[in-house]
Design a protein around this motif. Structure first.
Motif, PDB file in Angstrom:
ATOM      1  N   ASP A  98     -33.725 -14.573 -15.396  1.00 52.79           N
ATOM      2  CA  ASP A  98     -33.994 -13.709 -14.250  1.00 52.79           C
ATOM      3  C   ASP A  98     -35.448 -13.732 -13.804  1.00 52.79           C
ATOM      4  N   LEU A  99     -36.270 -14.580 -14.395  1.00 56.78           N
ATOM      5  CA  LEU A  99     -37.696 -14.665 -14.065  1.00 56.78           C
ATOM      6  C   LEU A  99     -38.366 -13.287 -14.137  1.00 56.78           C
ATOM      7  N   GLU A 100     -38.160 -12.609 -15.251  1.00 61.39           N
ATOM      8  CA  GLU A 100     -38.711 -11.267 -15.403  1.00 61.39           C
ATOM      9  C   GLU A 100     -40.192 -11.330 -15.734  1.00 61.39           C
ATOM     10  N   TYR A 101     -40.956 -10.456 -15.106  1.00 60.54           N
ATOM     11  CA  TYR A 101     -42.398 -10.411 -15.295  1.00 60.54           C
ATOM     12  C   TYR A 101     -42.786  -9.847 -16.673  1.00 60.54           C
ATOM     13  N   LEU A 156     -42.552 -25.498  -3.375  1.00 62.67           N
ATOM     14  CA  LEU A 156     -42.760 -24.969  -4.718  1.00 62.67           C
ATOM     15  C   LEU A 156     -41.459 -24.429  -5.275  1.00 62.67           C
ATOM     16  N   SER A 157     -41.382 -24.342  -6.601  1.00 64.89           N
ATOM     17  CA  SER A 157     -40.192 -23.820  -7.266  1.00 64.89           C
ATOM     18  C   SER A 157     -40.199 -22.289  -7.241  1.00 64.89           C
ATOM     19  N   SER A 158     -39.082 -21.709  -7.590  1.00 65.61           N
ATOM     20  CA  SER A 158     -38.980 -20.245  -7.640  1.00 65.61           C
ATOM     21  C   SER A 158     -39.964 -19.619  -8.623  1.00 65.61           C
ATOM     22  N   PRO A 159     -40.106 -20.147  -9.843  1.00 68.14           N
ATOM     23  CA  PRO A 159     -41.087 -19.540 -10.751  1.00 68.14           C
ATOM     24  C   PRO A 159     -42.512 -19.584 -10.194  1.00 68.14           C
ATOM     25  N   ALA A 160     -42.871 -20.667  -9.526  1.00 67.42           N
ATOM     26  CA  ALA A 160     -44.215 -20.762  -8.953  1.00 67.42           C
ATOM     27  C   ALA A 160     -44.392 -19.748  -7.824  1.00 67.42           C
ATOM     28  N   ALA A 186     -46.485 -14.412  -5.984  1.00 66.01           N
ATOM     29  CA  ALA A 186     -45.922 -13.548  -4.952  1.00 66.01           C
ATOM     30  C   ALA A 186     -46.831 -12.390  -4.554  1.00 66.01           C
ATOM     31  N   PHE A 187     -47.395 -11.680  -5.511  1.00 66.62           N
ATOM     32  CA  PHE A 187     -48.186 -10.491  -5.188  1.00 66.62           C
ATOM     33  C   PHE A 187     -49.481 -10.873  -4.486  1.00 66.62           C
ATOM     34  N   HIS A 188     -50.150 -11.888  -4.988  1.00 66.21           N
ATOM     35  CA  HIS A 188     -51.403 -12.317  -4.371  1.00 66.21           C
ATOM     36  C   HIS A 188     -51.153 -12.941  -3.001  1.00 66.21           C
ATOM     37  N   ASP A 220     -40.703 -19.205 -15.932  1.00 66.21           N
ATOM     38  CA  ASP A 220     -39.562 -20.114 -15.922  1.00 66.21           C
ATOM     39  C   ASP A 220     -38.841 -20.120 -17.268  1.00 66.21           C
ATOM     40  N   GLN A 221     -39.591 -20.078 -18.364  1.00 67.45           N
ATOM     41  CA  GLN A 221     -38.993 -20.203 -19.689  1.00 67.45           C
ATOM     42  C   GLN A 221     -38.624 -18.877 -20.336  1.00 67.45           C
TER      43      GLN A 221
END
Length: 174
Positions: A96-99, A21-25, A30-32, A91-92
């Motif tokens: 920094d893939l900020e939440y 899987l990619s980093s965004p995925a 991640a938490f779950h 991703d978009q």
């Protein structure tokens, strides 16, 4: 020169199906994923820390990977569209893939996971809390010193009245 005999794991022992899987995925889940595979991950990390030899923790590493694969397969069956929207938003949204930019898609994904898989997103700070981990593995001998056959000779001890040749370094300012 002193050489120590050891064996490397075989190719079959090291080969496992990967979580491709990619980093965004991975960030989206991640938490779950951390909550679902917490026991396996803690067991693996405890093994790595105690044994100081990654070869002894191959099975624990395989268990973490198997748990991750099982988790992502269940996400694919039940919440694929919500997961993809959330990962796409991460991703978009920024480099920094900020939440913080994707709270709407995050809440939709969290609700889907809670409703279908009964996995609640852990509260903020959950993974930072200290935890006591119980394991079925035998406790390793932690008092055995590590051996480094190629280690250089230690530096000689400095006597207290042996001062620096050109004065002390701690008083360089006036």
């Amino acid at each position: 020169m002193f050489t120590k005999e050891f064996t490397l794991p075989t190719e079959e022992e090291l080969t496992v199906e990967e979580v491709n899987l990619s980093s965004p995925a991975l960030r989206a889940a991640a938490f779950h994923l951390g909550k679902t595979c917490e026991r396996e991950n803690n067991e693996f990390m405890l093994c790595r820390e105690e044994e100081q030899d990654p070869r002894k923790c191959l099975q624990e590493g395989k268990d973490v990977t198997a748990c991750s694969l099982k988790f992502f397969r269940s996400i694919k069956k039940t919440c694929l569209e919500e997961f993809n929207q959330y990962a796409r938003c991460l991703d978009q949204s920024s480099k920094d893939l900020e939440y913080r930019h994707c709270r709407n898609t995050q809440s939709i994904f969290d609700k889907c996971v809670l409703d279908n898989l009964n996995i609640e997103r852990p509260e903020f700070g959950y993974f930072c809390r200290p935890k006591v981990i119980s394991t079925l593995r035998e406790k390793p001998d932690l008092h055995k010193p590590l051996e480094f056959p190629d280690a250089p000779e230690p530096m000689p001890e400095r006597s207290p009245n042996n001062k620096a040749r050109y004065g002390s370094r701690s008083y360089w300012m006036q």
